[in-house]
Design a protein around this motif. Structure first.
Motif, PDB file in Angstrom:
ATOM      1  N   MET A   1       1.854 -11.393 -10.937  1.00 36.90           N
ATOM      2  CA  MET A   1       1.042 -10.295 -10.431  1.00 36.90           C
ATOM      3  C   MET A   1       0.484  -9.550 -11.397  1.00 36.90           C
ATOM      4  N   THR A   2      -0.907  -9.329 -11.214  1.00 39.41           N
ATOM      5  CA  THR A   2      -1.406  -8.316 -12.095  1.00 39.41           C
ATOM      6  C   THR A   2      -1.044  -6.992 -12.001  1.00 39.41           C
ATOM      7  N   ASP A   3      -0.792  -6.059 -12.718  1.00 36.44           N
ATOM      8  CA  ASP A   3      -0.731  -4.638 -12.330  1.00 36.44           C
ATOM      9  C   ASP A   3      -1.790  -4.085 -11.583  1.00 36.44           C
ATOM     10  N   ILE A   4      -1.628  -3.222 -10.559  1.00 35.30           N
ATOM     11  CA  ILE A   4      -2.605  -2.423 -10.010  1.00 35.30           C
ATOM     12  C   ILE A   4      -2.981  -1.438 -10.693  1.00 35.30           C
ATOM     13  N   ASP A   5      -4.262  -1.437 -10.837  1.00 40.49           N
ATOM     14  CA  ASP A   5      -5.094  -0.403 -11.626  1.00 40.49           C
ATOM     15  C   ASP A   5      -4.891   1.089 -10.561  1.00 40.49           C
ATOM     16  N   ARG A   6      -4.033   2.047 -11.137  1.00 44.63           N
ATOM     17  CA  ARG A   6      -3.775   3.104 -10.498  1.00 44.63           C
ATOM     18  C   ARG A   6      -5.117   3.969 -10.277  1.00 44.63           C
ATOM     19  N   ASP A   7      -5.958   3.847 -11.121  1.00 44.13           N
ATOM     20  CA  ASP A   7      -7.212   4.572 -10.955  1.00 44.13           C
ATOM     21  C   ASP A   7      -8.546   3.835 -10.882  1.00 44.13           C
ATOM     22  N   ILE A   8      -8.385   2.760  -9.970  1.00 41.50           N
ATOM     23  CA  ILE A   8      -9.476   1.822  -9.790  1.00 41.50           C
ATOM     24  C   ILE A   8     -10.477   2.382  -8.746  1.00 41.50           C
TER      25      ILE A   8
ATOM     26  N   ALA B   1      -2.944  19.850   1.903  1.00 42.19           N
ATOM     27  CA  ALA B   1      -2.547  19.959   0.324  1.00 42.19           C
ATOM     28  C   ALA B   1      -1.235  19.320   0.083  1.00 42.19           C
ATOM     29  N   GLN B   2      -0.378  19.611   1.046  1.00 35.68           N
ATOM     30  CA  GLN B   2       1.002  18.973   0.914  1.00 35.68           C
ATOM     31  C   GLN B   2       0.779  17.335   0.727  1.00 35.68           C
ATOM     32  N   MET B   3      -0.158  16.786   1.682  1.00 38.33           N
ATOM     33  CA  MET B   3      -0.225  15.138   1.593  1.00 38.33           C
ATOM     34  C   MET B   3      -0.616  15.089   0.186  1.00 38.33           C
ATOM     35  N   ILE B   4      -1.664  15.634  -0.138  1.00 36.03           N
ATOM     36  CA  ILE B   4      -2.205  15.166  -1.500  1.00 36.03           C
ATOM     37  C   ILE B   4      -1.314  15.250  -2.658  1.00 36.03           C
ATOM     38  N   ASP B   5      -0.366  16.381  -2.598  1.00 38.77           N
ATOM     39  CA  ASP B   5       0.814  16.694  -3.629  1.00 38.77           C
ATOM     40  C   ASP B   5       1.647  15.358  -3.672  1.00 38.77           C
ATOM     41  N   GLU B   6       2.070  15.011  -2.330  1.00 37.46           N
ATOM     42  CA  GLU B   6       3.250  14.034  -2.157  1.00 37.46           C
ATOM     43  C   GLU B   6       2.654  12.671  -2.500  1.00 37.46           C
ATOM     44  N   ARG B   7       1.322  12.295  -2.370  1.00 40.21           N
ATOM     45  CA  ARG B   7       0.885  11.071  -2.793  1.00 40.21           C
ATOM     46  C   ARG B   7       0.607  10.862  -4.165  1.00 40.21           C
ATOM     47  N   LEU B   8       0.064  12.015  -4.701  1.00 37.68           N
ATOM     48  CA  LEU B   8      -0.159  11.975  -6.227  1.00 37.68           C
ATOM     49  C   LEU B   8       1.352  12.006  -7.006  1.00 37.68           C
ATOM     50  N   ARG B   9       2.431  12.469  -6.344  1.00 32.62           N
ATOM     51  CA  ARG B   9       3.810  12.293  -7.126  1.00 32.62           C
ATOM     52  C   ARG B   9       4.141  10.770  -6.618  1.00 32.62           C
ATOM     53  N   LEU B  10       3.865  10.339  -5.627  1.00 30.13           N
ATOM     54  CA  LEU B  10       4.293   8.792  -5.499  1.00 30.13           C
ATOM     55  C   LEU B  10       3.300   8.005  -6.559  1.00 30.13           C
ATOM     56  N   LYS B  11       2.059   8.243  -6.733  1.00 26.97           N
ATOM     57  CA  LYS B  11       1.351   7.602  -7.631  1.00 26.97           C
ATOM     58  C   LYS B  11       1.948   7.733  -9.033  1.00 26.97           C
ATOM     59  N   ASP B  12       2.442   8.795  -9.327  1.00 26.88           N
ATOM     60  CA  ASP B  12       2.776   9.019 -10.962  1.00 26.88           C
ATOM     61  C   ASP B  12       4.243   8.303 -10.858  1.00 26.88           C
ATOM     62  N   GLU B  13       4.803   8.208  -9.642  1.00 31.42           N
ATOM     63  CA  GLU B  13       6.138   7.308  -9.991  1.00 31.42           C
ATOM     64  C   GLU B  13       5.907   5.686  -9.941  1.00 31.42           C
ATOM     65  N   GLY B  14       4.572   5.569  -9.577  1.00 32.33           N
ATOM     66  CA  GLY B  14       4.362   4.011  -9.611  1.00 32.33           C
ATOM     67  C   GLY B  14       4.565   3.241  -8.443  1.00 32.33           C
ATOM     68  N   SER B  15       4.889   4.051  -6.948  1.00 32.29           N
ATOM     69  CA  SER B  15       5.117   3.396  -5.932  1.00 32.29           C
ATOM     70  C   SER B  15       3.885   3.564  -4.857  1.00 32.29           C
ATOM     71  N   MET B  16       2.802   3.977  -5.284  1.00 33.01           N
ATOM     72  CA  MET B  16       1.481   4.251  -4.459  1.00 33.01           C
ATOM     73  C   MET B  16       0.493   4.254  -5.466  1.00 33.01           C
ATOM     74  N   VAL B  17      -0.665   3.850  -4.674  1.00 30.52           N
ATOM     75  CA  VAL B  17      -2.020   4.015  -5.062  1.00 30.52           C
ATOM     76  C   VAL B  17      -2.849   4.806  -4.160  1.00 30.52           C
ATOM     77  N   PRO B  18      -3.144   6.071  -3.914  1.00 28.86           N
ATOM     78  CA  PRO B  18      -3.555   6.425  -2.860  1.00 28.86           C
ATOM     79  C   PRO B  18      -5.211   6.402  -3.186  1.00 28.86           C
ATOM     80  N   PHE B  19      -5.961   6.412  -2.467  1.00 30.05           N
ATOM     81  CA  PHE B  19      -7.454   6.513  -2.003  1.00 30.05           C
ATOM     82  C   PHE B  19      -7.999   7.509  -1.254  1.00 30.05           C
ATOM     83  N   VAL B  20      -9.138   7.925  -1.128  1.00 30.80           N
ATOM     84  CA  VAL B  20     -10.067   8.663  -0.414  1.00 30.80           C
ATOM     85  C   VAL B  20     -11.245   7.694  -0.004  1.00 30.80           C
TER      86      VAL B  20
END
Length: 199
Positions: A1-8, A52-71
């Motif tokens: 698997m190629t790493d998923i680009d977290r900022d794509i 705001a809480q949703m954004i904070d939580e998803r960005l925390r998960l992104k920093d941990e490497g378990s989520m790549v959130p999009f809008v």
């Protein structure tokens, strides 16, 4: 698997999926107010005051490497439509889940969600080289279940009493997947559906 680009950023004709940031707060508040999606107890759509809480939580998960959130942003006018994410990223399989998806009610049936799923799965299968893509939803969310099945996903099973929902009720989680060898057929179907909205 190629790493998923977290900022794509993934771009199509109707919609652009860009990395979630705090700058999207007001647009997401407006989107969740469109149809008051949070009133549907079987969904995970946040109330406006919970964005705001949703954004904070998803960005925390992104920093941990378990989520790549999009809008999801409409290409024609830059309107924020909603959000989605890669999550439960399993490079050892390799597999990824797509979910935490919601869109403003006025966009339902316009093709933007179809294109979002096409963009996400094309990236997952053709760039990240995933063996499978998983979807989960509540047993009670008939609209979501039907939409997942229209993607070409197959039912894997039901996880009974899997988690608590926002109203305190136990949720049965329905699990679906699309495997790599099924992707060409699913992709052709999505492209045909999308063409009806882009002509």
């Amino acid at each position: 698997m190629t790493d998923i680009d977290r900022d794509i950023t993934l771009s199509g004709a109707l919609v652009r999926l860009e990395p979630l940031s705090h700058d999207h707060h007001d647009g997401l508040v407006e989107a969740t107010n469109d149809g008051q999606m949070w009133t549907r107890w079987y969904t995970s759509v946040p109330r406006p005051e919970g964005i705001a809480q949703m954004i904070d939580e998803r960005l925390r998960l992104k920093d941990e490497g378990s989520m790549v959130p999009f809008v999801a942003v409409r290409q024609s006018d830059g309107t924020v439509l909603g959000s989605t994410a890669f999550y439960d990223i399993r490079p050892e399989v390799p597999r990824v889940s797509i979910g935490y998806t919601w869109n403003r009610a006025s966009t339902h049936g316009t093709g933007t969600n179809v294109e979002s799923k096409l963009l996400l799965m094309t990236y997952a299968f053709e760039t990240a080289r995933c063996a499978g893509v998983r979807y989960e939803t509540s047993w009670s969310n008939q609209q979501s279940r039907a939409a997942i099945e229209r993607l070409g996903a197959h039912l894997d099973g039901v996880l009974r009493a899997d988690r608590l929902q926002s109203n305190g009720a136990l949720r049965d989680t329905v699990v679906y997947s699309i495997l790599a060898h099924e992707w060409p057929s699913a992709k052709a179907n999505l492209e045909l559906r999308l063409a009806r909205h882009c002509d």
